[in-house]
Design a protein around this motif. Structure first.
Motif, PDB file in Angstrom:
ATOM      1  N   SER A  41       0.681  -1.088  -0.010  1.00 35.45           N
ATOM      2  CA  SER A  41      -0.044  -0.161  -0.015  1.00 35.45           C
ATOM      3  C   SER A  41       0.897   1.317  -0.181  1.00 35.45           C
ATOM      4  O   SER A  41       0.531   2.116  -0.896  1.00 35.45           O
ATOM      5  CB  SER A  41      -0.992  -0.041   1.321  1.00 35.45           C
ATOM      6  OG  SER A  41      -1.840  -1.062   1.000  1.00 35.45           O
ATOM      7  N   SER A  44       2.526   1.596  -3.374  1.00 36.65           N
ATOM      8  CA  SER A  44       1.596   1.892  -4.466  1.00 36.65           C
ATOM      9  C   SER A  44       1.104   3.442  -4.461  1.00 36.65           C
ATOM     10  O   SER A  44       1.100   4.061  -5.516  1.00 36.65           O
ATOM     11  CB  SER A  44       0.539   0.966  -4.463  1.00 36.65           C
ATOM     12  OG  SER A  44      -0.485   1.089  -3.521  1.00 36.65           O
ATOM     13  N   GLY A  48       2.226   5.439  -7.898  1.00 39.57           N
ATOM     14  CA  GLY A  48       1.063   5.754  -8.987  1.00 39.57           C
ATOM     15  C   GLY A  48       0.288   4.651  -9.573  1.00 39.57           C
ATOM     16  O   GLY A  48       0.657   3.373  -9.460  1.00 39.57           O
ATOM     17  N   ASP A  49      -0.863   5.029 -10.186  1.00 41.47           N
ATOM     18  CA  ASP A  49      -1.788   3.843 -10.646  1.00 41.47           C
ATOM     19  C   ASP A  49      -1.193   3.004 -11.841  1.00 41.47           C
ATOM     20  O   ASP A  49      -1.175   1.993 -11.806  1.00 41.47           O
ATOM     21  CB  ASP A  49      -3.038   4.562 -11.195  1.00 41.47           C
ATOM     22  CG  ASP A  49      -3.916   4.895  -9.988  1.00 41.47           C
ATOM     23  OD1 ASP A  49      -3.556   4.671  -9.003  1.00 41.47           O
ATOM     24  OD2 ASP A  49      -4.885   5.713 -10.264  1.00 41.47           O
ATOM     25  N   GLU A  50      -0.424   3.702 -12.657  1.00 42.85           N
ATOM     26  CA  GLU A  50       0.028   3.033 -13.844  1.00 42.85           C
ATOM     27  C   GLU A  50       0.968   2.062 -13.348  1.00 42.85           C
ATOM     28  O   GLU A  50       1.015   0.768 -13.753  1.00 42.85           O
ATOM     29  CB  GLU A  50       0.643   4.118 -14.859  1.00 42.85           C
ATOM     30  CG  GLU A  50       0.871   3.257 -16.188  1.00 42.85           C
ATOM     31  CD  GLU A  50       1.300   4.461 -17.049  1.00 42.85           C
ATOM     32  OE1 GLU A  50       2.422   4.101 -17.718  1.00 42.85           O
ATOM     33  OE2 GLU A  50       0.778   5.512 -17.383  1.00 42.85           O
ATOM     34  N   THR A  52       1.388   0.783 -10.478  1.00 36.72           N
ATOM     35  CA  THR A  52       1.033  -0.176  -9.610  1.00 36.72           C
ATOM     36  C   THR A  52       0.158  -1.277 -10.336  1.00 36.72           C
ATOM     37  O   THR A  52       0.483  -2.365  -9.858  1.00 36.72           O
ATOM     38  CB  THR A  52      -0.195   0.596  -8.623  1.00 36.72           C
ATOM     39  OG1 THR A  52       0.676   1.597  -7.932  1.00 36.72           O
ATOM     40  CG2 THR A  52      -0.684  -0.399  -7.776  1.00 36.72           C
ATOM     41  N   LEU A  53      -0.403  -1.037 -11.380  1.00 39.04           N
ATOM     42  CA  LEU A  53      -1.370  -1.956 -12.169  1.00 39.04           C
ATOM     43  C   LEU A  53      -0.269  -2.872 -13.117  1.00 39.04           C
ATOM     44  O   LEU A  53      -0.497  -4.101 -12.967  1.00 39.04           O
ATOM     45  CB  LEU A  53      -2.085  -1.208 -13.233  1.00 39.04           C
ATOM     46  CG  LEU A  53      -3.285  -0.685 -12.571  1.00 39.04           C
ATOM     47  CD1 LEU A  53      -4.019   0.106 -13.480  1.00 39.04           C
ATOM     48  CD2 LEU A  53      -4.162  -1.903 -11.947  1.00 39.04           C
ATOM     49  N   ASP A  80      -3.725  -6.769  -3.877  1.00 37.60           N
ATOM     50  CA  ASP A  80      -2.133  -7.381  -3.760  1.00 37.60           C
ATOM     51  C   ASP A  80      -2.000  -8.680  -3.247  1.00 37.60           C
ATOM     52  O   ASP A  80      -0.972  -9.199  -3.177  1.00 37.60           O
ATOM     53  CB  ASP A  80      -1.284  -6.447  -3.095  1.00 37.60           C
ATOM     54  CG  ASP A  80      -1.705  -6.323  -1.590  1.00 37.60           C
ATOM     55  OD1 ASP A  80      -2.787  -6.128  -1.371  1.00 37.60           O
ATOM     56  OD2 ASP A  80      -0.608  -6.253  -0.808  1.00 37.60           O
TER      57      ASP A  80
END
Length: 181
Positions: A41, A44, A48-50, A52-53, A80
């Motif tokens: 957590s 991430s 950032g989102d990109e 993290t994905l 996760d």
């Protein structure tokens, strides 16, 4: 932690009451596996989102194939982490160790995720593709006890393993002692 223990005690009482009525346990023994990435957590939020994905996709490619290859079923993905069930504790342990080896190859922008794993063998109830009951909660607690990336087996799972499995895998067991002071 006291509230967590009280909650766990309440679940055990509820499960025992259901068992007395013949409705608390499932009909088959399975080994339940929970995984979770350590400190994911906080990483991430900064990544950032990109990114993290991208990491979550790499993690899935690392840990899900060993589960399927050893006869396990991913029950659900939880951010996760995931929950899986196996018909055999030996297959579950083999899959978890293979997943951890695969995860060691995952890296994104210098970040190498670590995974804690919890395993417990019992007879939870399967309802609508999900598994419920105290045995599921015990597996989740085993994973939580894994702290900074350990694999934790309940004594039930350890006792259900074939004696040669750990030797074949080159794995050793270290007792876990928790003080309640």
């Amino acid at each position: 932690t006291a509230a967590r223990e009280i909650g766990f005690g309440a679940l055990q009482v509820w499960q025992a009451a259901l068992e007395r009525l013949g409705r608390g346990r499932g009909t088959e023994q399975v080994t339940i596996v929970f995984t979770d990435l350590v400190a994911f957590s906080s990483w991430s939020l900064a990544a950032g989102d990109e990114r993290t994905l991208a990491l979550l996709r790499q993690v899935a490619r690392a840990i899900e194939p060993p589960i399927a290859e050893r006869g396990g079923q991913v029950v659900k993905r939880m951010g996760d982490g995931l929950m899986a069930v196996f018909s055999s504790p030996d297959r579950a342990v083999r899959a978890a160790l293979a997943a951890r080896r695969n995860l060691a190859e995952v890296e994104i922008d210098g970040y190498k995720p670590r995974m804690r794993v919890g395993l417990h063998t019992g007879s939870p109830r399967e309802i609508g593709g999900d598994w419920l009951g105290v045995d599921v909660n015990i597996a989740a607690r085993m994973m939580e006890a894994g702290g900074n990336g350990n694999m934790m087996l309940s004594s039930t799972t350890l006792a259900a393993l074939r004696p040669e499995t750990l030797d074949e895998l080159g794995a050793t067991v270290k007792p876990y002692k928790r003080n309640f002071w």
